[in-house]
Design a protein around this motif. Structure first.
Motif, PDB file in Angstrom:
ATOM      1  N   TYR A  83      18.105   4.596  -6.102  1.00 45.57           N
ATOM      2  CA  TYR A  83      17.479   4.995  -7.368  1.00 45.57           C
ATOM      3  C   TYR A  83      16.391   4.000  -7.769  1.00 45.57           C
ATOM      4  O   TYR A  83      15.358   4.387  -8.304  1.00 45.57           O
ATOM      5  N   ALA A  84      16.639   2.718  -7.531  1.00 41.90           N
ATOM      6  CA  ALA A  84      15.644   1.697  -7.863  1.00 41.90           C
ATOM      7  C   ALA A  84      14.377   1.894  -7.027  1.00 41.90           C
ATOM      8  O   ALA A  84      13.261   1.720  -7.520  1.00 41.90           O
ATOM      9  N   ALA A  85      14.546   2.262  -5.753  1.00 36.63           N
ATOM     10  CA  ALA A  85      13.389   2.529  -4.896  1.00 36.63           C
ATOM     11  C   ALA A  85      12.639   3.764  -5.387  1.00 36.63           C
ATOM     12  O   ALA A  85      11.396   3.781  -5.431  1.00 36.63           O
ATOM     13  N   MET A  86      13.373   4.805  -5.762  1.00 31.42           N
ATOM     14  CA  MET A  86      12.735   6.014  -6.278  1.00 31.42           C
ATOM     15  C   MET A  86      11.995   5.735  -7.586  1.00 31.42           C
ATOM     16  O   MET A  86      10.932   6.299  -7.848  1.00 31.42           O
ATOM     17  N   HIS A  87      12.563   4.845  -8.395  1.00 26.91           N
ATOM     18  CA  HIS A  87      11.896   4.477  -9.644  1.00 26.91           C
ATOM     19  C   HIS A  87      10.567   3.786  -9.356  1.00 26.91           C
ATOM     20  O   HIS A  87       9.548   4.057 -10.013  1.00 26.91           O
ATOM     21  N   ALA A  88      10.552   2.920  -8.369  1.00 30.64           N
ATOM     22  CA  ALA A  88       9.310   2.229  -7.999  1.00 30.64           C
ATOM     23  C   ALA A  88       8.254   3.218  -7.511  1.00 30.64           C
ATOM     24  O   ALA A  88       7.051   2.988  -7.669  1.00 30.64           O
ATOM     25  N   LEU A  89       8.705   4.325  -6.925  1.00 31.06           N
ATOM     26  CA  LEU A  89       7.780   5.342  -6.415  1.00 31.06           C
ATOM     27  C   LEU A  89       7.489   6.427  -7.453  1.00 31.06           C
ATOM     28  O   LEU A  89       6.791   7.395  -7.155  1.00 31.06           O
TER      29      LEU A  89
ATOM     30  N   ARG B 237       0.831  -1.201   0.000  1.00 33.01           N
ATOM     31  CA  ARG B 237       0.000   0.000   0.000  1.00 33.01           C
ATOM     32  C   ARG B 237       0.869   1.256   0.000  1.00 33.01           C
ATOM     33  O   ARG B 237       0.565   2.231  -0.688  1.00 33.01           O
ATOM     34  N   LEU B 238       1.971   1.216   0.747  1.00 29.95           N
ATOM     35  CA  LEU B 238       2.865   2.369   0.782  1.00 29.95           C
ATOM     36  C   LEU B 238       3.454   2.657  -0.591  1.00 29.95           C
ATOM     37  O   LEU B 238       3.665   3.817  -0.952  1.00 29.95           O
ATOM     38  N   ALA B 239       3.733   1.609  -1.353  1.00 31.68           N
ATOM     39  CA  ALA B 239       4.365   1.772  -2.664  1.00 31.68           C
ATOM     40  C   ALA B 239       3.478   2.547  -3.634  1.00 31.68           C
ATOM     41  O   ALA B 239       3.969   3.075  -4.643  1.00 31.68           O
ATOM     42  N   LYS B 240       2.184   2.638  -3.324  1.00 31.95           N
ATOM     43  CA  LYS B 240       1.243   3.356  -4.198  1.00 31.95           C
ATOM     44  C   LYS B 240       0.884   4.722  -3.622  1.00 31.95           C
ATOM     45  O   LYS B 240      -0.008   5.394  -4.156  1.00 31.95           O
ATOM     46  N   SER B 241       1.554   5.112  -2.553  1.00 25.97           N
ATOM     47  CA  SER B 241       1.169   6.330  -1.830  1.00 25.97           C
ATOM     48  C   SER B 241       2.125   7.482  -2.108  1.00 25.97           C
ATOM     49  O   SER B 241       3.265   7.287  -2.541  1.00 25.97           O
ATOM     50  N   ALA B 242       1.646   8.689  -1.817  1.00 30.25           N
ATOM     51  CA  ALA B 242       2.466   9.889  -1.943  1.00 30.25           C
ATOM     52  C   ALA B 242       3.485   9.926  -0.806  1.00 30.25           C
ATOM     53  O   ALA B 242       3.289   9.307   0.244  1.00 30.25           O
ATOM     54  N   PRO B 243       4.610  10.666  -0.995  1.00 34.60           N
ATOM     55  CA  PRO B 243       5.661  10.722   0.033  1.00 34.60           C
ATOM     56  C   PRO B 243       5.150  11.109   1.416  1.00 34.60           C
ATOM     57  O   PRO B 243       5.559  10.524   2.413  1.00 34.60           O
ATOM     58  N   GLY B 244       4.254  12.083   1.490  1.00 33.30           N
ATOM     59  CA  GLY B 244       3.741  12.506   2.784  1.00 33.30           C
ATOM     60  C   GLY B 244       2.964  11.409   3.494  1.00 33.30           C
ATOM     61  O   GLY B 244       3.036  11.279   4.719  1.00 33.30           O
ATOM     62  N   ILE B 245       2.232  10.609   2.724  1.00 35.83           N
ATOM     63  CA  ILE B 245       1.464   9.512   3.310  1.00 35.83           C
ATOM     64  C   ILE B 245       2.402   8.410   3.784  1.00 35.83           C
ATOM     65  O   ILE B 245       2.211   7.829   4.855  1.00 35.83           O
ATOM     66  N   ILE B 246       3.432   8.116   2.983  1.00 37.53           N
ATOM     67  CA  ILE B 246       4.425   7.107   3.379  1.00 37.53           C
ATOM     68  C   ILE B 246       5.041   7.482   4.719  1.00 37.53           C
ATOM     69  O   ILE B 246       5.144   6.666   5.640  1.00 37.53           O
ATOM     70  N   ASP B 247       5.450   8.724   4.824  1.00 36.53           N
ATOM     71  CA  ASP B 247       6.091   9.196   6.057  1.00 36.53           C
ATOM     72  C   ASP B 247       5.140   9.104   7.242  1.00 36.53           C
ATOM     73  O   ASP B 247       5.506   8.620   8.322  1.00 36.53           O
TER      74      ASP B 247
END
Length: 384
Positions: free
Chosen positions: A309-315, A207-217
């Motif tokens: 970078y791979a994590a940022m690409h996924a996001l 679920r986090l992988a589909k969320s905006a940065p603020g929601i992840i945090d």
């Protein structure tokens, strides 16, 4: 629906009391005249007054509603489309579009296009949308800001108009609360940040992988608060070791960062183990100034940065990072030499989207050479 952050009730009540329209409706119910014909209509459709002998009189059974600002605000919000006759479902279309965007403000021009999507060009739809937006703002459900010059230029480019509306909109916290309640009452899945705090990081991560940065945090903060610092650090460390995806390692490290000193100590122990996980921990510690940067080895740098970078690409953020990279930074050399499992996919992104044509061509060449040597991407046989 994306998970949303709900404000404390005291904050919501304060926001409802500050709604100018709420005061107008209360005054009318108490007997004050209103020069705005909207106010009597809204009071009537909300069940606050009824007609007796051609005049509005208060509805006694709803007297407590008038005194409860938060309940009254919610009632007024739910009856907007009746107080000012609007096309059926228009207010819901507007508010759900904004709700789905989360904390990201939506340009008015693009909101118009979203509402008009699939309809024949009709000026009446845009007019009705403007009326609905004015009512929502007047009630206190919308926050309207003016886009900066760069944002306005981007809006003009996307909308294909030289002079689009300069405004961007987002829901206020009280509107988010009201919409969330309505969605839940309708039986829809409308998650709230912190509700999943009892879940494991493995369960929470998709679920986090589909969320905006603020929601992840916010979700990870809530996840850590639900545990003791040592317990959260232990769980995050275990997930960090078992994680299969770069974005999962990123979430584990963010969670460790929320546990304080014990999180830094845990990450340092992971770094000492070496490998991909150790490199990711090393770069994370370096970014926080928890270790001397001179002690970070080249292998840790290239592998740890490639994983980031791979994590940022996924996001969905790696493309934007490319545009911000220093011209002297050779991301192709870093990715090629990293040995990271996702390096081919990242090189393909650089080859397609890097603003420097020479760097993009270099990435395509590097990707071709790696594939020719037998290197395969994730999930394929032949991973190097």
């Amino acid at each position: 629906m994306p998970p949303v952050l709900l404000r404390p009730e005291a904050e919501l009540r304060k926001a409802s009391e500050q709604s100018p329209l709420l005061g107008e409706v209360r005054g009318y119910v108490a007997g004050s005249d209103s020069g705005d014909p909207l106010i009597p209509r809204w009071a009537e459709v909300s069940g606050l007054v009824r007609v007796v002998d051609g005049k509005h009189v208060p509805v006694e059974e709803n007297a407590t509603l008038v005194d409860d600002a938060l309940r009254l605000w919610e009632r007024l919000y739910s009856t907007i489309g009746e107080a000012e006759p609007l096309p059926f479902g228009l207010v819901a279309s507007i508010t759900l579009t904004l709700y789905r965007s989360g904390p990201v403000a939506v340009p008015v021009e693009l909101l118009f296009e979203a509402i008009e999507l699939g309809q024949a060009p009709d000026g009446s739809t845009r007019y009705a949308t403007s009326v609905a937006l004015d009512l929502l703002e007047r009630l206190g459900a919308l926050e309207k800001r003016t886009a900066d010059p760069a944002g306005l230029a981007l809006i003009a480019e996307i909308a294909g108009k030289p002079d689009p509306s300069p405004y961007v909109l987002s829901l206020t916290p009280i509107a988010v609360w009201a919409i969330n309640r309505a969605l839940r009452e309708a039986g829809m899945d409308a998650p709230v940040i912190g509700e999943a705090a009892e879940e494991s990081l493995g369960e929470l991560s998709p679920r986090l992988a589909k969320s905006a940065p603020g929601i992840i945090d916010a979700e990870l903060k809530a996840w850590v608060r639900h545990r003791s610092p040592s317990g959260a650090a232990a769980e995050a460390s275990a997930f960090l070791h078992s994680a299969r995806l770069p974005v999962e390692r990123l979430f584990a490290l963010i969670a460790l960062g929320e546990t304080g000193e014990i999180g830094l100590e845990t990450a340092a122990a992971v770094r000492a183990e070496g490998g991909l996980v150790g490199a990711a921990a090393a770069m994370w510690l370096s970014e926080r100034g928890a270790v001397d940067r001179e002690t970070i080895t080249r292998d840790e740098v290239v592998l740890g940065m490639a994983d980031h970078y791979a994590a940022m690409h996924a996001l969905g953020a790696f493309v934007h990072q490319l545009a911000d990279m220093d011209d002297r930074f050779d991301v192709v050399d870093l990715l090629t030499s990293s040995g990271h499992p996702d390096r081919l996919e990242l090189l393909d992104v650089v080859g397609t989207d890097h603003p420097d044509r020479k760097m993009a061509k270099k990435a395509r060449t590097a990707s071709f050479k790696l594939r020719s040597s037998g290197v395969r991407g994730p999930g394929q046989r032949g991973d190097a």
